[in-house]
Every structure is written in C-alpha cells, then in structure tokens.
Design an enzyme around this catalytic site. Structure first.
Site, PDB file in Angstrom:
ATOM      1  N   SER A   1     -10.676  -0.971   3.555  1.00 45.55           N
ATOM      2  CA  SER A   1      -9.856  -1.233   4.748  1.00 45.55           C
ATOM      3  C   SER A   1      -9.397   0.096   5.325  1.00 45.55           C
ATOM      4  CB  SER A   1      -8.622  -2.043   4.377  1.00 45.55           C
ATOM      5  OG  SER A   1      -8.985  -3.213   3.714  1.00 45.55           O
TER       6      SER A   1
ATOM      7  N   TYR B   1      -6.636 -17.278  -2.113  1.00 48.67           N
ATOM      8  CA  TYR B   1      -7.436 -16.628  -1.067  1.00 48.67           C
ATOM      9  C   TYR B   1      -8.863 -17.171  -1.020  1.00 48.67           C
ATOM     10  CZ  TYR B   1      -4.301 -12.686   0.044  1.00 48.67           C
ATOM     11  OH  TYR B   1      -3.278 -11.889   0.477  1.00 48.67           O
TER      12      TYR B   1
ATOM     13  N   ARG C   1       0.839  -1.218   0.000  1.00 47.60           N
ATOM     14  CA  ARG C   1       0.000   0.000   0.000  1.00 47.60           C
ATOM     15  C   ARG C   1       0.867   1.259   0.000  1.00 47.60           C
ATOM     16  NH1 ARG C   1      -2.381  -3.773  -1.078  1.00 47.60           N
ATOM     17  NH2 ARG C   1      -4.139  -4.733  -0.023  1.00 47.60           N
TER      18      ARG C   1
ATOM     19  N   GLU D   1      -4.605   3.027   6.604  1.00 45.05           N
ATOM     20  CA  GLU D   1      -4.258   2.914   5.187  1.00 45.05           C
ATOM     21  C   GLU D   1      -4.796   4.149   4.448  1.00 45.05           C
ATOM     22  OE1 GLU D   1      -5.154  -0.986   3.334  1.00 45.05           O
ATOM     23  OE2 GLU D   1      -6.108   0.156   1.741  1.00 45.05           O
TER      24      GLU D   1
HETATM   25  P1  NAP Z   1      -9.528 -12.004   4.481  1.00 46.19           P
HETATM   26  O1  NAP Z   1      -9.662 -12.975   3.357  1.00 46.19           O
HETATM   27  O2  NAP Z   1     -10.503 -12.027   5.607  1.00 46.19           O
HETATM   28  O3  NAP Z   1      -8.076 -12.092   5.093  1.00 46.19           O
HETATM   29  C1  NAP Z   1      -7.645 -11.215   6.116  1.00 46.19           C
HETATM   30  C2  NAP Z   1      -6.248 -10.738   5.788  1.00 46.19           C
HETATM   31  O4  NAP Z   1      -5.367 -11.849   5.770  1.00 46.19           O
HETATM   32  C3  NAP Z   1      -6.243 -10.103   4.433  1.00 46.19           C
HETATM   33  O5  NAP Z   1      -6.205  -8.728   4.621  1.00 46.19           O
HETATM   34  C4  NAP Z   1      -5.038 -10.671   3.731  1.00 46.19           C
HETATM   35  O6  NAP Z   1      -3.956  -9.754   3.634  1.00 46.19           O
HETATM   36  C5  NAP Z   1      -4.559 -11.796   4.615  1.00 46.19           C
HETATM   37  N1  NAP Z   1      -4.681 -13.059   3.863  1.00 46.19           N
HETATM   38  C6  NAP Z   1      -5.779 -13.838   3.710  1.00 46.19           C
HETATM   39  N2  NAP Z   1      -5.489 -14.931   2.980  1.00 46.19           N
HETATM   40  C7  NAP Z   1      -4.185 -14.819   2.643  1.00 46.19           C
HETATM   41  C8  NAP Z   1      -3.294 -15.618   1.883  1.00 46.19           C
HETATM   42  N3  NAP Z   1      -3.713 -16.771   1.319  1.00 46.19           N
HETATM   43  N4  NAP Z   1      -2.021 -15.200   1.724  1.00 46.19           N
HETATM   44  C9  NAP Z   1      -1.597 -14.047   2.282  1.00 46.19           C
HETATM   45  N5  NAP Z   1      -2.381 -13.238   3.008  1.00 46.19           N
HETATM   46  C10 NAP Z   1      -3.667 -13.630   3.201  1.00 46.19           C
HETATM   47  O7  NAP Z   1      -9.471 -10.528   3.865  1.00 46.19           O
HETATM   48  P2  NAP Z   1     -10.624  -9.585   3.350  1.00 46.19           P
HETATM   49  O8  NAP Z   1     -10.717  -8.429   4.264  1.00 46.19           O
HETATM   50  O9  NAP Z   1     -11.865 -10.353   2.984  1.00 46.19           O
HETATM   51  O10 NAP Z   1      -9.950  -9.043   2.029  1.00 46.19           O
HETATM   52  C11 NAP Z   1      -9.673  -9.899   0.951  1.00 46.19           C
HETATM   53  C12 NAP Z   1      -8.665  -9.231   0.041  1.00 46.19           C
HETATM   54  O11 NAP Z   1      -9.160  -7.984  -0.476  1.00 46.19           O
HETATM   55  C13 NAP Z   1      -7.366  -8.894   0.747  1.00 46.19           C
HETATM   56  O12 NAP Z   1      -6.309  -9.117  -0.136  1.00 46.19           O
HETATM   57  C14 NAP Z   1      -7.511  -7.440   1.093  1.00 46.19           C
HETATM   58  O13 NAP Z   1      -6.273  -6.781   1.178  1.00 46.19           O
HETATM   59  C15 NAP Z   1      -8.322  -6.925  -0.069  1.00 46.19           C
HETATM   60  N6  NAP Z   1      -9.106  -5.772   0.326  1.00 46.19           N
HETATM   61  C16 NAP Z   1      -8.536  -4.542   0.312  1.00 46.19           C
HETATM   62  C17 NAP Z   1      -9.267  -3.456   0.716  1.00 46.19           C
HETATM   63  C18 NAP Z   1      -8.679  -2.089   0.753  1.00 46.19           C
HETATM   64  O14 NAP Z   1      -9.422  -1.131   0.981  1.00 46.19           O
HETATM   65  N7  NAP Z   1      -7.411  -1.951   0.599  1.00 46.19           N
HETATM   66  C19 NAP Z   1     -10.596  -3.608   1.120  1.00 46.19           C
HETATM   67  C20 NAP Z   1     -11.123  -4.858   1.123  1.00 46.19           C
HETATM   68  C21 NAP Z   1     -10.379  -5.942   0.726  1.00 46.19           C
HETATM   69  P3  NAP Z   1      -3.742  -8.749   2.394  1.00 46.19           P
HETATM   70  O15 NAP Z   1      -4.627  -7.585   2.681  1.00 46.19           O
HETATM   71  O16 NAP Z   1      -2.299  -8.370   2.519  1.00 46.19           O
HETATM   72  O17 NAP Z   1      -4.077  -9.427   1.129  1.00 46.19           O
END
Ligand code: NAP
Length: 345
Positions: free
Chosen positions: A232, A193, A162, A328
C-alpha cells in the site's frame, strides 16, 4: 554520486536504482553500534533497513545503509501462551510459516507481508483485521551511541494505525534488535475480511486462514520479486463523521468503516479507483491494475516518476473527494528521511 558506489536496487523492493555511499550487513548488536559510530565520526547519515519493503529512495543516499540481519527465534512455553523472542532480521513471512508449523496460531492473518520482523513494530503492520500490536509483547531496542539495550513493553510503544514510537522519539539513534511475540493458546480466529468471511467459524483452522490470506494477497498484490512495489503506497484516510456523511451523500457506495472514536476510515484504494487511475502511468511508474492502492515499478521507474505519480493521485483524489491521501511509505532523501506528505504535495 558516481557509479563506483554500491547500488541500492537489490535492497529496496521498489527496485529504485540509486546508490549509497556504503552498504553493510549487521549480524550482531556490536555491528550495529560500530556502523553507527563510524557514521558519527565521518558525519555521515545512517539508515537501517530490513527488507527495504516500505521505503522510497528519492535520490542517491549520502550515507551508510545497514542491513539488519540479527537472527534467531527462541520459544518459551507457558500455561496460556507461547512467548517468542525473534531477532529483528528474521523474515516476517518465514516467522508466520514457522509458527504455524509448530502449531502456534495467531499470525495467520499477517501472512505474506514483505519485510523483516524488526520493521513490523515501526509501522505496526496490519492486514485482514490483525495488527502487530495484537500479538506484540515487547520490543527490544539498542541505544546505538552507548550500546545499551532497552525493553519497551507493548503498551509503551504507542502503536497506532501504521504508526508507533519508533517513527518518532526512537527514530534516530536507536535500532530495533528483537521483538517479543505472545501467541495465546486459546485461538480467536479473525474472519472479518473478504474471503475469510466465507469460512465456517465452527471448523476453521489457522491453516485455512493462512491459505485464504495468501490466496487473496497473491490475486491482488504484485509479487515484489517480479514487479517492484512497496505494498500500500497510501494510508487509508480517516475522516470525521461530518466529512464522512458528506462523502457518503455524494458517493453512497464508498467502503467506510466507523472507528471506535467516531471517525470513519475510508478505503484509499477505492477512492483512487473512482478517479479511473488503475493502470495510469507516469514514466516507468504505474498504478497497479488489480489494486489501485499499490504503485508499481513497471519499467525502470525513477523515484521522480513515483513521486510524480503519487502527487497526481493525491491531487485527483483531493479534487474529487476533498480527501488528501498521505503516503504510508517512508521517503528517504540524500541525508535522511523526509516528510513524505510534503514531498508529494
Ligand atoms: P480490501 O479488502 O480491498 O479493503 C479495502 C480497505 O478497506 C482495506 O484497506 C481495509 O482497511 C478496509 N477494510 C476491508 N474490510 C474491512 C473490515 N471488515 N473491517 C475494517 N476495515 C476493512 O483491502 P486489500 O487492499 O485487499 O487489503 C487487505 C488487507 O491487507 C488490509 O487489511 C490491508 O491493510 C492489508 N494490506 C496492507 C498492505 C500494506 O502495505 N500495508 C498491503 C496490502 C494489504 P485496513 O487497511 O485498515 O485493514
């Protein structure tokens, strides 16, 4: 500032109702430079917005807000890849849909991320195992003072988690005008994921990954058209191996992801949830019930409500896990960007 000034409410997805001295739309690079020079002459702050999906306006903005609407998508086909040159004002999700409709794969994991193409490199957007840096070939910027365009190849953009050079050396006095994206013809699906891991790697299509990502996002994340939010709110903390083993000793269930440098990424949403903060409210701001990493504007929240809630979350996670979360989201004060971590400390 008085209500004679235009409201920023339609221009920030959190829906914070503050005003700006002026709001204007830039459709050309000349518009951007003109707006910048007007601000310089009037000694007024200048900020460029795309979709307004990663900002918190802390108070009325005493400067000019410029909405980047530099449009256009050009495609060049080469032997091994499609090369796209995309205007910074294009909507990111529309770009993802457009590429898939053309039969180009590679952006499917990044579906439904709010905001514009020009904002994507700034924080190196990422989701479901793919980051912008994986597909970015270059970023074009304009020096607003002199009107000169400069092309930065991806390697020069210092993409991090980020993070990028556009938050640092190229933060002020420059604007992103276009992003070059390279989509390889040989597709390597990323299915590491959540629901994506259940897809069959032998038969999976980009469309199935797109659908899976859209389904996961829609089930956990509030639609900013309906409920104000900026995705996020906090970054996932990355701690060193010793801190990680300490936390794991006390909380063996903590989702943790070892990084290549020996550090360990922790899921910020899980840490917040363990503090029983889902649904917790301050004023009109609340922690989203489906995903604790998201702060929502539940009922006419003010920026003070959001800051107070973010402060409370940081304190509670800090006391329980000895990990201090950092936003963020970018915080914008009356005269420009502020250090978000300082504001909520
Ligand atoms: P999630 O699947 O509940 O997982 C929680 C966190 O664990 C995520 O933030 C992700 O980190 C990490 N994670 C999960 N599985 C992983 C894997 N196989 N390998 C490495 N890291 C893992 O997360 P979620 O909130 O539903 O979000 C899903 C994805 O969408 C994530 O990649 C998240 O970053 C992205 N997202 C981004 C935003 C934003 O505003 N920036 C908003 C919503 C979702 P990472 O964040 O580093 O991937």
């Amino acid at each position: 500032m008085s209500s004679q000034y235009p409201s920023l409410k339609p221009f920030n997805t959190l829906g914070i109702n503050v005003v700006a001295r002026d709001i204007t739309t830039a459709k050309t690079i000349a518009d951007l430079c003109d707006a910048w020079q007007t601000c310089q002459q009037k000694n007024m702050p200048f900020i460029l917005l795309g979709g307004g999906s990663n900002v918190l306006f802390l108070e009325d903005y005493h400067g000019m807000v410029v909405i980047n609407r530099l449009m256009g998508i050009q495609v060049e086909e080469k032997d091994d890849a499609w090369h796209l040159h995309v205007g910074a004002g294009e909507n990111w999700h529309h770009l993802v849909e457009y590429t898939l409709a053309q039969g180009f794969s590679g952006l499917e994991n990044l579906a439904l991320i709010p905001g514009c193409v020009g904002s994507a490199p700034i924080q190196n957007i990422g989701a479901y195992g793919v980051e912008l840096k994986d597909v970015c070939e270059y970023v074009d910027i304009v020096d607003l003072q002199h009107g000169q365009i400069k092309r930065l190849l991806a390697d020069a953009c210092q993409f991090g988690y980020r993070d990028s050079l556009f938050k640092h050396a190229y933060r002020d006095g420059y604007a992103i005008t276009a992003v070059g994206i390279k989509l390889a013809k040989t597709w390597h699906p990323v299915m590491t994921y959540g629901e994506l891991t259940k897809l069959n790697s032998a038969t999976v299509t980009p469309g199935q990954i797109f659908d899976g990502v859209c389904h996961m996002r829609r089930s956990k994340l509030p639609d900013p058209e309906i409920t104000g939010n900026v995705g996020s709110f906090f970054k996932n903390p990355v701690v060193d191996a010793i801190e990680a083993s300490e936390i794991l000793h006390h909380y063996p269930d903590v989702p943790h992801y070892p990084q290549t440098n020996g550090a360990v990424k922790l899921a910020a949403g899980w840490l917040i949830d363990q503090c029983h903060l889902k649904g917790y409210r301050i004023g009109g701001a609340a922690v989203h019930r489906q995903q604790a990493l998201v702060i929502i504007n539940e009922n006419n929240a003010t920026s003070q409500d959001i800051v107070a809630l973010a402060h409370e979350i940081r304190q509670r996670v800090g006391s329980k896990f000895n990990v201090l979360l950092e936003p963020e989201v970018r915080f914008i004060g009356a005269m420009g960007e502020k250090d978000a971590t300082e504001v909520i400390s």
